[in-house]
Write a protein that holds these residues in place. Structure first.
Motif, PDB file in Angstrom:
ATOM      1  N   GLY A  38     -16.065 -10.215 -23.028  1.00 39.96           N
ATOM      2  CA  GLY A  38     -14.818 -10.586 -23.657  1.00 39.96           C
ATOM      3  C   GLY A  38     -13.594  -9.952 -23.029  1.00 39.96           C
ATOM      4  N   GLU A  39     -13.789  -9.209 -21.971  1.00 42.02           N
ATOM      5  CA  GLU A  39     -12.654  -8.585 -21.289  1.00 42.02           C
ATOM      6  C   GLU A  39     -12.834  -8.717 -19.789  1.00 42.02           C
ATOM      7  OE1 GLU A  39     -13.751  -3.990 -21.524  1.00 42.02           O
ATOM      8  OE2 GLU A  39     -13.569  -4.966 -23.467  1.00 42.02           O
ATOM      9  N   SER A  40     -11.747  -8.716 -19.075  1.00 42.79           N
ATOM     10  CA  SER A  40     -11.772  -8.908 -17.639  1.00 42.79           C
ATOM     11  C   SER A  40     -11.447  -7.605 -16.926  1.00 42.79           C
ATOM     12  CB  SER A  40     -10.748  -9.973 -17.250  1.00 42.79           C
ATOM     13  OG  SER A  40     -10.644 -10.052 -15.859  1.00 42.79           O
ATOM     14  N   ARG A  41     -12.275  -7.247 -15.972  1.00 39.54           N
ATOM     15  CA  ARG A  41     -12.024  -6.065 -15.140  1.00 39.54           C
ATOM     16  C   ARG A  41     -11.265  -6.443 -13.872  1.00 39.54           C
ATOM     17  NH1 ARG A  41     -14.509  -4.865 -19.173  1.00 39.54           N
ATOM     18  NH2 ARG A  41     -15.795  -3.042 -19.505  1.00 39.54           N
ATOM     19  N   GLY A  42     -10.983  -7.700 -13.709  1.00 42.24           N
ATOM     20  CA  GLY A  42     -10.296  -8.182 -12.515  1.00 42.24           C
ATOM     21  C   GLY A  42     -11.285  -8.790 -11.541  1.00 42.24           C
ATOM     22  N   PHE A  43     -10.958 -10.003 -11.091  1.00 41.49           N
ATOM     23  CA  PHE A  43     -11.862 -10.685 -10.168  1.00 41.49           C
ATOM     24  C   PHE A  43     -11.999  -9.911  -8.864  1.00 41.49           C
ATOM     25  CE2 PHE A  43     -12.614 -13.632  -6.649  1.00 41.49           C
ATOM     26  CZ  PHE A  43     -13.863 -14.099  -7.018  1.00 41.49           C
ATOM     27  N   SER A  44     -10.949  -9.276  -8.421  1.00 41.65           N
ATOM     28  CA  SER A  44     -10.991  -8.544  -7.161  1.00 41.65           C
ATOM     29  C   SER A  44     -12.083  -7.476  -7.169  1.00 41.65           C
ATOM     30  CB  SER A  44      -9.627  -7.901  -6.900  1.00 41.65           C
ATOM     31  OG  SER A  44      -9.687  -7.073  -5.766  1.00 41.65           O
ATOM     32  N   LEU A  45     -12.208  -6.749  -8.266  1.00 42.25           N
ATOM     33  CA  LEU A  45     -13.225  -5.697  -8.359  1.00 42.25           C
ATOM     34  C   LEU A  45     -14.628  -6.301  -8.386  1.00 42.25           C
ATOM     35  CD1 LEU A  45     -13.899  -2.709  -8.593  1.00 42.25           C
ATOM     36  CD2 LEU A  45     -13.667  -2.932 -11.079  1.00 42.25           C
TER      37      LEU A  45
END
Length: 177
Positions: free
Chosen positions: A96-103
């Motif tokens: 339910g939360e995003s750590r960032g696509f880059s990571l």
């Protein structure tokens, strides 16, 4: 030409390979502090280039060596992208939360890249794929802070989805089931 940027990139690449082989848990724990998309893309490009060159050693393909090298390179880099997209989407749906696509792309880039160094050898699939997914699991735990259950759930859902996407793409292109 040796520029400080090129030397820095090669230093990061060589240290990344060594740390992924010796201490992958610490590598992924430190990753959010040093990660950039450019480094992940560079690592993917270097490893996919090595994979493409080494893949030519397994025997002649149906096309010329330059075409086969391009196919191997696109396959290796494309699999990193497909895996990271499915893993990211699954992680967002589960946690339910995003750590960032880059990571997340970085996790898959480093895990896939290190396994590309030997996955070009015939029959190494049985060793490299479990190793790659263990590295991705470790990355989700250390870099993204997911619990064991969520990290395993991301893999158990995203891997079959990825296989289905690839299978459907192959059948769409070739017309064979």
């Amino acid at each position: 030409m040796n520029t400080p940027g090129a030397l820095s990139a090669l230093k990061f690449y060589s240290q990344g390979v060594i740390r992924l082989l010796i201490e992958p848990v610490l590598f992924f724990a430190d990753l959010p502090a040093v990660h950039t998309l450019g480094r992940a893309l560079g690592f993917t490009a270097l490893c996919a280039g090595f994979y493409a060159g080494a893949g030519l050693l397994t025997g002649p393909g149906p096309q010329s060596p330059s075409v086969m090298a391009l196919i191997y390179f696109i396959n290796a880099a494309g699999m990193v992208l497909i895996s990271s997209v499915t893993g990211f989407c699954t992680m967002v749906m589960i946690s339910g939360e995003s750590r960032g696509f880059s990571l997340v792309f970085g996790l898959y880039a480093y895990a896939s890249g290190i396994t590309m160094l030997i996955s070009w050898l015939p029959f190494m699939l049985w060793f490299t794929e479990p190793w790659k997914y263990w590295l991705v699991y470790t990355g989700f735990r250390q870099s993204c802070g997911l619990s064991k259950a969520r990290a395993i759930s991301v893999l158990l859902i995203s891997v079959p989805v990825q296989w289905c996407l690839i299978y459907s793409a192959i059948t769409a292109v070739t017309g064979r089931v």
